[in-house]
Scaffold this motif. Structure first.
Motif, PDB file in Angstrom:
ATOM      1  N   PRO A  86       0.812  -1.220   0.000  1.00 21.32           N
ATOM      2  CA  PRO A  86       0.000   0.000   0.000  1.00 21.32           C
ATOM      3  C   PRO A  86       0.848   1.275   0.000  1.00 21.32           C
ATOM      4  O   PRO A  86       0.508   2.254  -0.654  1.00 21.32           O
ATOM      5  N   ALA A  87       1.972   1.271   0.714  1.00 22.18           N
ATOM      6  CA  ALA A  87       2.828   2.460   0.771  1.00 22.18           C
ATOM      7  C   ALA A  87       3.435   2.778  -0.584  1.00 22.18           C
ATOM      8  O   ALA A  87       3.660   3.938  -0.931  1.00 22.18           O
ATOM      9  N   ALA A  88       3.696   1.749  -1.392  1.00 26.45           N
ATOM     10  CA  ALA A  88       4.351   1.956  -2.686  1.00 26.45           C
ATOM     11  C   ALA A  88       3.439   2.645  -3.690  1.00 26.45           C
ATOM     12  O   ALA A  88       3.911   3.101  -4.734  1.00 26.45           O
ATOM     13  N   ARG A  89       2.146   2.730  -3.374  1.00 27.83           N
ATOM     14  CA  ARG A  89       1.241   3.422  -4.291  1.00 27.83           C
ATOM     15  C   ARG A  89       1.361   4.929  -4.165  1.00 27.83           C
ATOM     16  O   ARG A  89       0.694   5.686  -4.875  1.00 27.83           O
ATOM     17  N   GLY A  90       2.247   5.395  -3.265  1.00 29.91           N
ATOM     18  CA  GLY A  90       2.389   6.830  -3.042  1.00 29.91           C
ATOM     19  C   GLY A  90       3.125   7.581  -4.127  1.00 29.91           C
ATOM     20  O   GLY A  90       3.054   8.805  -4.188  1.00 29.91           O
ATOM     21  N   GLY A  91       3.850   6.904  -5.017  1.00 27.01           N
ATOM     22  CA  GLY A  91       4.571   7.615  -6.060  1.00 27.01           C
ATOM     23  C   GLY A  91       5.477   6.698  -6.843  1.00 27.01           C
ATOM     24  O   GLY A  91       5.713   5.552  -6.449  1.00 27.01           O
ATOM     25  N   PRO A  92       6.000   7.178  -7.971  1.00 27.21           N
ATOM     26  CA  PRO A  92       6.841   6.332  -8.836  1.00 27.21           C
ATOM     27  C   PRO A  92       8.121   5.865  -8.163  1.00 27.21           C
ATOM     28  O   PRO A  92       8.575   4.744  -8.396  1.00 27.21           O
ATOM     29  N   ALA A  93       8.734   6.714  -7.329  1.00 25.19           N
ATOM     30  CA  ALA A  93       9.975   6.304  -6.660  1.00 25.19           C
ATOM     31  C   ALA A  93       9.722   5.123  -5.730  1.00 25.19           C
ATOM     32  O   ALA A  93      10.515   4.179  -5.672  1.00 25.19           O
ATOM     33  N   ALA A  94       8.593   5.154  -5.009  1.00 23.84           N
ATOM     34  CA  ALA A  94       8.265   4.054  -4.097  1.00 23.84           C
ATOM     35  C   ALA A  94       7.981   2.773  -4.878  1.00 23.84           C
ATOM     36  O   ALA A  94       8.381   1.683  -4.463  1.00 23.84           O
ATOM     37  N   ARG A  95       7.299   2.894  -6.015  1.00 22.83           N
ATOM     38  CA  ARG A  95       6.997   1.702  -6.820  1.00 22.83           C
ATOM     39  C   ARG A  95       8.271   1.096  -7.401  1.00 22.83           C
ATOM     40  O   ARG A  95       8.422  -0.130  -7.443  1.00 22.83           O
ATOM     41  N   THR A  96       9.192   1.957  -7.828  1.00 23.64           N
ATOM     42  CA  THR A  96      10.464   1.460  -8.354  1.00 23.64           C
ATOM     43  C   THR A  96      11.250   0.739  -7.265  1.00 23.64           C
ATOM     44  O   THR A  96      11.828  -0.328  -7.499  1.00 23.64           O
ATOM     45  N   ALA A  97      11.259   1.318  -6.066  1.00 21.34           N
ATOM     46  CA  ALA A  97      11.969   0.690  -4.945  1.00 21.34           C
ATOM     47  C   ALA A  97      11.361  -0.669  -4.618  1.00 21.34           C
ATOM     48  O   ALA A  97      12.086  -1.633  -4.332  1.00 21.34           O
ATOM     49  N   LEU A  98      10.025  -0.762  -4.672  1.00 18.32           N
ATOM     50  CA  LEU A  98       9.371  -2.032  -4.366  1.00 18.32           C
ATOM     51  C   LEU A  98       9.762  -3.099  -5.382  1.00 18.32           C
ATOM     52  O   LEU A  98      10.036  -4.245  -5.024  1.00 18.32           O
ATOM     53  N   ARG A  99       9.818  -2.730  -6.664  1.00 18.80           N
ATOM     54  CA  ARG A  99      10.208  -3.698  -7.692  1.00 18.80           C
ATOM     55  C   ARG A  99      11.633  -4.190  -7.465  1.00 18.80           C
ATOM     56  O   ARG A  99      11.946  -5.378  -7.650  1.00 18.80           O
ATOM     57  N   LYS A 100      12.518  -3.276  -7.059  1.00 13.89           N
ATOM     58  CA  LYS A 100      13.905  -3.667  -6.793  1.00 13.89           C
ATOM     59  C   LYS A 100      13.981  -4.623  -5.605  1.00 13.89           C
ATOM     60  O   LYS A 100      14.775  -5.572  -5.600  1.00 13.89           O
ATOM     61  N   LEU A 101      13.165  -4.368  -4.591  1.00 14.46           N
ATOM     62  CA  LEU A 101      13.161  -5.248  -3.427  1.00 14.46           C
ATOM     63  C   LEU A 101      12.672  -6.644  -3.802  1.00 14.46           C
ATOM     64  O   LEU A 101      13.201  -7.645  -3.316  1.00 14.46           O
ATOM     65  N   VAL A 102      11.653  -6.707  -4.659  1.00  4.35           N
ATOM     66  CA  VAL A 102      11.158  -8.017  -5.098  1.00  4.35           C
ATOM     67  C   VAL A 102      12.255  -8.780  -5.818  1.00  4.35           C
ATOM     68  O   VAL A 102      12.479  -9.973  -5.582  1.00  4.35           O
ATOM     69  N   ARG A 103      12.989  -8.093  -6.698  1.00  2.00           N
ATOM     70  CA  ARG A 103      14.066  -8.753  -7.447  1.00  2.00           C
ATOM     71  C   ARG A 103      15.206  -9.190  -6.532  1.00  2.00           C
ATOM     72  O   ARG A 103      15.951 -10.115  -6.867  1.00  2.00           O
ATOM     73  N   ALA A 104      15.358  -8.529  -5.391  1.00  3.24           N
ATOM     74  CA  ALA A 104      16.439  -8.874  -4.465  1.00  3.24           C
ATOM     75  C   ALA A 104      16.133 -10.115  -3.637  1.00  3.24           C
ATOM     76  O   ALA A 104      17.022 -10.664  -2.991  1.00  3.24           O
ATOM     77  N   LEU A 105      14.865 -10.560  -3.654  1.00  2.15           N
ATOM     78  CA  LEU A 105      14.489 -11.751  -2.890  1.00  2.15           C
ATOM     79  C   LEU A 105      14.948 -13.020  -3.605  1.00  2.15           C
ATOM     80  O   LEU A 105      15.128 -13.019  -4.830  1.00  2.15           O
ATOM     81  N   PRO A 106      15.128 -14.096  -2.860  1.00  2.00           N
ATOM     82  CA  PRO A 106      15.380 -15.384  -3.508  1.00  2.00           C
ATOM     83  C   PRO A 106      14.242 -15.716  -4.464  1.00  2.00           C
ATOM     84  O   PRO A 106      13.076 -15.411  -4.196  1.00  2.00           O
ATOM     85  N   GLY A 107      14.565 -16.360  -5.593  1.00  3.84           N
ATOM     86  CA  GLY A 107      13.591 -16.651  -6.636  1.00  3.84           C
ATOM     87  C   GLY A 107      12.285 -17.248  -6.154  1.00  3.84           C
ATOM     88  O   GLY A 107      11.203 -16.791  -6.539  1.00  3.84           O
ATOM     89  N   PRO A 108      12.315 -18.294  -5.295  1.00  2.00           N
ATOM     90  CA  PRO A 108      11.057 -18.932  -4.877  1.00  2.00           C
ATOM     91  C   PRO A 108      10.125 -18.008  -4.102  1.00  2.00           C
ATOM     92  O   PRO A 108       8.935 -18.299  -3.983  1.00  2.00           O
ATOM     93  N   PHE A 109      10.659 -16.893  -3.545  1.00  2.00           N
ATOM     94  CA  PHE A 109       9.832 -16.007  -2.726  1.00  2.00           C
ATOM     95  C   PHE A 109       9.184 -14.896  -3.541  1.00  2.00           C
ATOM     96  O   PHE A 109       8.281 -14.208  -3.058  1.00  2.00           O
ATOM     97  N   ARG A 110       9.636 -14.677  -4.763  1.00  2.00           N
ATOM     98  CA  ARG A 110       9.246 -13.461  -5.494  1.00  2.00           C
ATOM     99  C   ARG A 110       7.769 -13.415  -5.832  1.00  2.00           C
ATOM    100  O   ARG A 110       7.127 -12.364  -5.671  1.00  2.00           O
ATOM    101  N   GLU A 111       7.215 -14.516  -6.307  1.00  2.00           N
ATOM    102  CA  GLU A 111       5.805 -14.517  -6.692  1.00  2.00           C
ATOM    103  C   GLU A 111       4.912 -14.236  -5.498  1.00  2.00           C
ATOM    104  O   GLU A 111       3.950 -13.469  -5.577  1.00  2.00           O
ATOM    105  N   GLY A 112       5.253 -14.843  -4.360  1.00  2.00           N
ATOM    106  CA  GLY A 112       4.478 -14.595  -3.143  1.00  2.00           C
ATOM    107  C   GLY A 112       4.588 -13.152  -2.690  1.00  2.00           C
ATOM    108  O   GLY A 112       3.618 -12.559  -2.210  1.00  2.00           O
ATOM    109  N   ALA A 113       5.794 -12.566  -2.838  1.00  2.00           N
ATOM    110  CA  ALA A 113       5.994 -11.167  -2.441  1.00  2.00           C
ATOM    111  C   ALA A 113       5.176 -10.239  -3.336  1.00  2.00           C
ATOM    112  O   ALA A 113       4.564  -9.279  -2.861  1.00  2.00           O
TER     113      ALA A 113
END
Length: 314
Positions: A86-113
């Motif tokens: 919900p916090a990432a909906r506040g702006g493009p910078a937050a959404r970009t950061a969220l995508r980077k965090l998802v990519r930083a997770l181990p592969g099996p966790f990404r879809e759930g995240a």
């Protein structure tokens, strides 16, 4: 568990760059032989870890390589992204950061995240209302808090005149869409409503922040003080049982439910900062509510009723 120890060992390597088996053993509180076996297991599993013999040697990540492994469990990752989504909906910078965090997770966790990040929508507006826009000054105050810099604030005094003061920003609080700045001043702790700030300027002066400061605890103190002022007038009332939830919604923590009466009504005690405020909130319930005391609230209700009659009767 060995898996947890391997994760911990990898994080130590990632943080230090190079360690000996003895150093890793001391860090993980295991034997040197166990630490060496763990390092060999990481290498055999394909992690780019290699030993360098001789004086000053040790085990290193090849080329200073980094790993995506964060140490989070799948449940922890899901809990984190439920909050971040919900916090990432506040702006493009937050959404970009969220995508980077998802990519930083181990592969099996990404879809759930990703699913967790999209699972919750926060709508701050009440039914029939609109959400409060965030005051533009909040972004500047956030920067000051993070950078630990003093802020020059122009803020209304009790007479409404804007006065300038230099404050040490400690943190910000979003309470039901209203933003507050908690800050240290020459007169001690103060709370400022962001939507009342006339102007703000971040200075180059380092801010002073108590080392043992816990923002949650400070805010709890502020809430206790303010709620105490908001409950100066207490009224005893009787209402039908069906209206108890209505009064609880109107008065919040300032509504105390008592026992049921012989006629089926329920006794409550409600409070607000003035007699008029108590009466105005009860007036909307009409004759369904009976005020037992104090007499001042009964008188104010009668005045409001007479005013309505005079306005709307022919």
């Amino acid at each position: 568990m060995r898996a947890d120890r391997l994760v911990a060992g990898l994080l130590v390597l990632q943080a230090r760059g190079r360690v000996t088996a003895a150093q890793l053993a001391a860090e993980l509180e295991v034997s040197v032989a166990t630490a060496r076996r763990d390092l060999e297991a990481l290498s055999a599993a394909g992690v780019p870890v290699y030993p360098q013999p001789g004086r000053g040697g040790g085990w290193s990540l090849v080329g200073g390589a980094r790993t995506d492994l964060t140490g989070l469990t799948e449940a922890e990752a899901a809990a984190l992204f439920l909050l971040l989504g919900p916090a990432a909906r506040g702006g493009p910078a937050a959404r970009t950061a969220l995508r980077k965090l998802v990519r930083a997770l181990p592969g099996p966790f990404r879809e759930g995240a990703r699913a967790a990040a999209e699972a919750v929508v926060v709508d701050d507006a009440r039914w029939g209302g609109t959400g409060r826009p965030r005051p533009p000054v909040v972004g500047l105050l956030q920067q000051a808090v993070v950078r630990r810099r003093r802020v020059r604030l122009a803020y209304p005094d009790r007479e409404g005149a804007a006065t300038v003061r230099l404050v040490d920003p400690w943190g910000l609080v979003d309470k039901d869409g209203v933003w507050y700045l908690l800050a240290g001043t020459s007169r001690g702790r103060r709370t400022f409503r962001a939507d009342r700030v006339v102007s703000a300027e971040v200075t180059d002066e380092p801010a002073q922040r108590p080392e043992d400061l816990e923002l949650d605890a400070v805010w709890d103190e502020v809430v206790t003080e303010l709620e105490g002022r908001r409950s100066a007038v207490v009224a005893a009332v009787l209402v039908p049982a069906a209206l108890v939830p209505v009064l609880q919604s109107l008065f919040g923590r300032h509504c105390t439910v008592g026992g049921a009466q012989a006629d089926g009504r329920v006794a409550l005690r409600v409070a607000a900062h003035t007699v008029r405020s108590v009466a105005e909130q009860l007036a909307g319930l009409g004759g369904a509510v009976e005020v037992l005391e104090p007499a001042e609230v009964r008188t104010e209700l009668a005045r409001i009723g007479a005013e309505l009659v005079a306005r709307h009767s022919r």
